[in-house]
Scaffold this active site. Sequence first.
Site, PDB file in Angstrom:
ATOM      1  N   HIS A   1      -2.291 -13.525  -8.605  1.00  0.00           N
ATOM      2  CA  HIS A   1      -1.557 -13.948  -9.794  1.00  0.00           C
ATOM      3  C   HIS A   1      -0.676 -12.812 -10.320  1.00  0.00           C
ATOM      4  O   HIS A   1       0.463 -13.043 -10.721  1.00  0.00           O
ATOM      5  CB  HIS A   1      -2.521 -14.374 -10.905  1.00  0.00           C
ATOM      6  CG  HIS A   1      -3.204 -15.672 -10.660  1.00  0.00           C
ATOM      7  ND1 HIS A   1      -3.327 -16.652 -11.616  1.00  0.00           N
ATOM      8  CD2 HIS A   1      -3.832 -16.170  -9.558  1.00  0.00           C
ATOM      9  CE1 HIS A   1      -3.982 -17.679 -11.134  1.00  0.00           C
ATOM     10  NE2 HIS A   1      -4.308 -17.398  -9.888  1.00  0.00           N
TER      11      HIS A   1
ATOM     12  N   ASP B   1      -0.709 -16.622 -18.088  1.00  0.00           N
ATOM     13  CA  ASP B   1      -1.377 -17.243 -16.952  1.00  0.00           C
ATOM     14  C   ASP B   1      -2.275 -18.399 -17.387  1.00  0.00           C
ATOM     15  O   ASP B   1      -2.679 -18.502 -18.552  1.00  0.00           O
ATOM     16  CB  ASP B   1      -2.203 -16.183 -16.208  1.00  0.00           C
ATOM     17  CG  ASP B   1      -2.147 -16.362 -14.712  1.00  0.00           C
ATOM     18  OD1 ASP B   1      -2.168 -17.516 -14.250  1.00  0.00           O
ATOM     19  OD2 ASP B   1      -2.097 -15.350 -13.988  1.00  0.00           O
TER      20      ASP B   1
ATOM     21  N   GLN C   1       2.180  -7.922   5.295  1.00  0.00           N
ATOM     22  CA  GLN C   1       2.175  -9.314   5.754  1.00  0.00           C
ATOM     23  C   GLN C   1       3.573  -9.926   5.775  1.00  0.00           C
ATOM     24  O   GLN C   1       3.936 -10.620   6.730  1.00  0.00           O
ATOM     25  CB  GLN C   1       1.248 -10.151   4.862  1.00  0.00           C
ATOM     26  CG  GLN C   1       1.230 -11.633   5.239  1.00  0.00           C
ATOM     27  CD  GLN C   1       0.074 -12.370   4.632  1.00  0.00           C
ATOM     28  OE1 GLN C   1      -1.079 -12.093   4.937  1.00  0.00           O
ATOM     29  NE2 GLN C   1       0.361 -13.332   3.761  1.00  0.00           N
TER      30      GLN C   1
ATOM     31  N   HIS D   1      -5.362 -18.859   5.494  1.00  0.00           N
ATOM     32  CA  HIS D   1      -6.286 -19.577   4.619  1.00  0.00           C
ATOM     33  C   HIS D   1      -5.549 -20.461   3.621  1.00  0.00           C
ATOM     34  O   HIS D   1      -6.178 -21.216   2.885  1.00  0.00           O
ATOM     35  CB  HIS D   1      -7.167 -18.579   3.861  1.00  0.00           C
ATOM     36  CG  HIS D   1      -6.407 -17.675   2.946  1.00  0.00           C
ATOM     37  ND1 HIS D   1      -5.317 -16.927   3.359  1.00  0.00           N
ATOM     38  CD2 HIS D   1      -6.548 -17.396   1.618  1.00  0.00           C
ATOM     39  CE1 HIS D   1      -4.855 -16.234   2.343  1.00  0.00           C
ATOM     40  NE2 HIS D   1      -5.570 -16.497   1.277  1.00  0.00           N
TER      41      HIS D   1
ATOM     42  N   TRP E   1      -1.750 -19.820  -1.921  1.00  0.00           N
ATOM     43  CA  TRP E   1      -0.367 -20.285  -2.130  1.00  0.00           C
ATOM     44  C   TRP E   1       0.666 -19.215  -1.817  1.00  0.00           C
ATOM     45  O   TRP E   1       1.728 -19.508  -1.275  1.00  0.00           O
ATOM     46  CB  TRP E   1      -0.181 -20.813  -3.543  1.00  0.00           C
ATOM     47  CG  TRP E   1       1.115 -21.565  -3.691  1.00  0.00           C
ATOM     48  CD1 TRP E   1       2.305 -21.066  -4.134  1.00  0.00           C
ATOM     49  CD2 TRP E   1       1.364 -22.927  -3.342  1.00  0.00           C
ATOM     50  NE1 TRP E   1       3.277 -22.042  -4.111  1.00  0.00           N
ATOM     51  CE2 TRP E   1       2.725 -23.196  -3.625  1.00  0.00           C
ATOM     52  CE3 TRP E   1       0.561 -23.958  -2.837  1.00  0.00           C
ATOM     53  CZ2 TRP E   1       3.302 -24.440  -3.414  1.00  0.00           C
ATOM     54  CZ3 TRP E   1       1.143 -25.197  -2.629  1.00  0.00           C
ATOM     55  CH2 TRP E   1       2.489 -25.430  -2.912  1.00  0.00           C
TER      56      TRP E   1
ATOM     57  N   SER F   1       0.458 -16.882   0.451  1.00  0.00           N
ATOM     58  CA  SER F   1       0.591 -16.834   1.906  1.00  0.00           C
ATOM     59  C   SER F   1       1.332 -18.052   2.422  1.00  0.00           C
ATOM     60  O   SER F   1       2.157 -17.957   3.342  1.00  0.00           O
ATOM     61  CB  SER F   1      -0.800 -16.741   2.556  1.00  0.00           C
ATOM     62  OG  SER F   1      -1.379 -15.482   2.316  1.00  0.00           O
TER      63      SER F   1
ATOM     64  N   GLU G   1       4.939 -17.474   1.792  1.00  0.00           N
ATOM     65  CA  GLU G   1       5.454 -16.439   2.685  1.00  0.00           C
ATOM     66  C   GLU G   1       5.645 -16.984   4.094  1.00  0.00           C
ATOM     67  O   GLU G   1       6.589 -16.585   4.801  1.00  0.00           O
ATOM     68  CB  GLU G   1       4.516 -15.243   2.681  1.00  0.00           C
ATOM     69  CG  GLU G   1       4.595 -14.445   1.386  1.00  0.00           C
ATOM     70  CD  GLU G   1       3.486 -13.430   1.201  1.00  0.00           C
ATOM     71  OE1 GLU G   1       3.459 -12.758   0.151  1.00  0.00           O
ATOM     72  OE2 GLU G   1       2.644 -13.298   2.120  1.00  0.00           O
TER      73      GLU G   1
ATOM     74  N   GLN H   1      -7.186 -24.558  -1.557  1.00  0.00           N
ATOM     75  CA  GLN H   1      -6.590 -24.349  -0.234  1.00  0.00           C
ATOM     76  C   GLN H   1      -6.716 -25.567   0.671  1.00  0.00           C
ATOM     77  O   GLN H   1      -5.836 -25.825   1.508  1.00  0.00           O
ATOM     78  CB  GLN H   1      -7.223 -23.120   0.417  1.00  0.00           C
ATOM     79  CG  GLN H   1      -6.912 -21.824  -0.319  1.00  0.00           C
ATOM     80  CD  GLN H   1      -7.854 -20.694   0.013  1.00  0.00           C
ATOM     81  OE1 GLN H   1      -8.628 -20.771   0.957  1.00  0.00           O
ATOM     82  NE2 GLN H   1      -7.810 -19.626  -0.787  1.00  0.00           N
TER      83      GLN H   1
END
Length: 502
Positions: A17, A119, A343, A358, A361, A363, A366, A383
Amino acid sequence: MAEPLRVLFIPFFVPSHINPMTDLACAFASRGVDVTVAVTPANGALIRRTVEQAASAGHRIRILHYPFPAAEVGLAEGIENLATVHPSEEGKIYKAVDLVQGTHERLLREQLPDAVVADIPFHNLTYAAKKLGIPRLTFYPVGAFSVVVMGRLEEHKPHAGLAKGDNTPFLVPDIPDNLEIVQSELPNFLRIHDHHAENSDQIRKSSRECFGVILNSFYDLEPAYCDELVGRDARRGFFLGPYPLWSEKDDVEKAKVEDDGKCLAWLDTQESRSVVFVGFGSFKCFSKEQHWEMARGLEASGRPFLWALKEKNLPGDTAAWLPEGFEDRIRGKGLVVRGWVPQVGILNHPATGAFVTHLGWSSLMEGLIAGVPMITWPLAYDQFLSERLVLNVLRVGVRMWDGYRSSLPEEAADAVVNAEAISRVVSRFLPPGSADEELEAVRKRAAEYRPRTRTAVKEGGAAYNDLTRLIDSLKAFSPEAEWGDSAAISTPYLGFLTASPA
């Protein structure tokens, strides 16, 4: 000259976050907004470089530290986010959410920003900000699909009549697509009584009553779910993703500076689109047995691979978490990297041809930014829902495992994906031009998202235009026009407003 719009950002205590909110804050700053990111000291270290780079480019952006209540929640000094605590102590981080309410309200009174972006867990800030005549925006690190699907599951509870252990697939009700899920793959808060479950009604109410919500997506990616969200789950929706692209973190050359020759130099020796990248973030980890099955499956696949192994999560002798002689046997063909890896740089490298993920969000986004097909292996939270987006809606990935899976760690430990299944899926990812027509179609669709994501944040793009719309709306904001005479409200969540400053 008019004073610039002043916006305060307050992220939750977890890197997944904190980092994307900082990327978003940089986007605001790049458009002339005066930005302050309020974080605790240890979490401030995570974003210092990003903020300093934005400030050195001439943007108005700074970090404001406030104390984390470590002693009060029973954590050691410097342990301030979910990625640095043992799973058994996660509740202490959520307890800190309650304890910092007074501090956040004090920051609002001292800073008096024109708007606050806070948040999801900080639901009380909707009412604290309203008391001060400040519009609050709820920050989501995910997209509209996840918010809508979780909202409908929570609202209709289609799983309520299922017996424990009944994994019969059922349709997610009242959403644009016909998507099925099973009980064991539901988000954690719908299965157990945790902090999120306790506060879910207040979080949903807060998001509906605040000025609007900000999501890490862009309208063209999931238009049906963006339309579904606005008016039902939020008064206004602003789709400002992909967040990482605002700070241009997809540049491989930039990643090489931090890589220290571990990953990207090795990728330079591999053929185009030949390497399968295996990366599961930094929050959850596998059992020793699953590490062994992963190693055997990757080796048996015959495909080049780069495996980011999170060594800090492995207790005892880390060598024992891999089969004996494994790294010697795969030398040249595969690479195991312990600890941090770049990454974004890996995904955007020309040699990378697939991403075992996994589906956190960040990832997921990306992967889309890189235009790389995904091999889905969800572990927890939302997920398993995101997997439906990747496989059934966007159709840019394949599933690693069709057997039993669970969102709860104690159940997931017994759901081991065997080496044969891993090898079978990974071995399909031959270089482009193979005879696997289904995979070629997935690869082609995934590649199309590389330019689409970049277009979204460029001038005239969907996210760029939405950011303009949001900034203009905040500049034109009037408490009287927004709330009428009800700005001074009374709610069950405002008790901390009269507390002494922290």
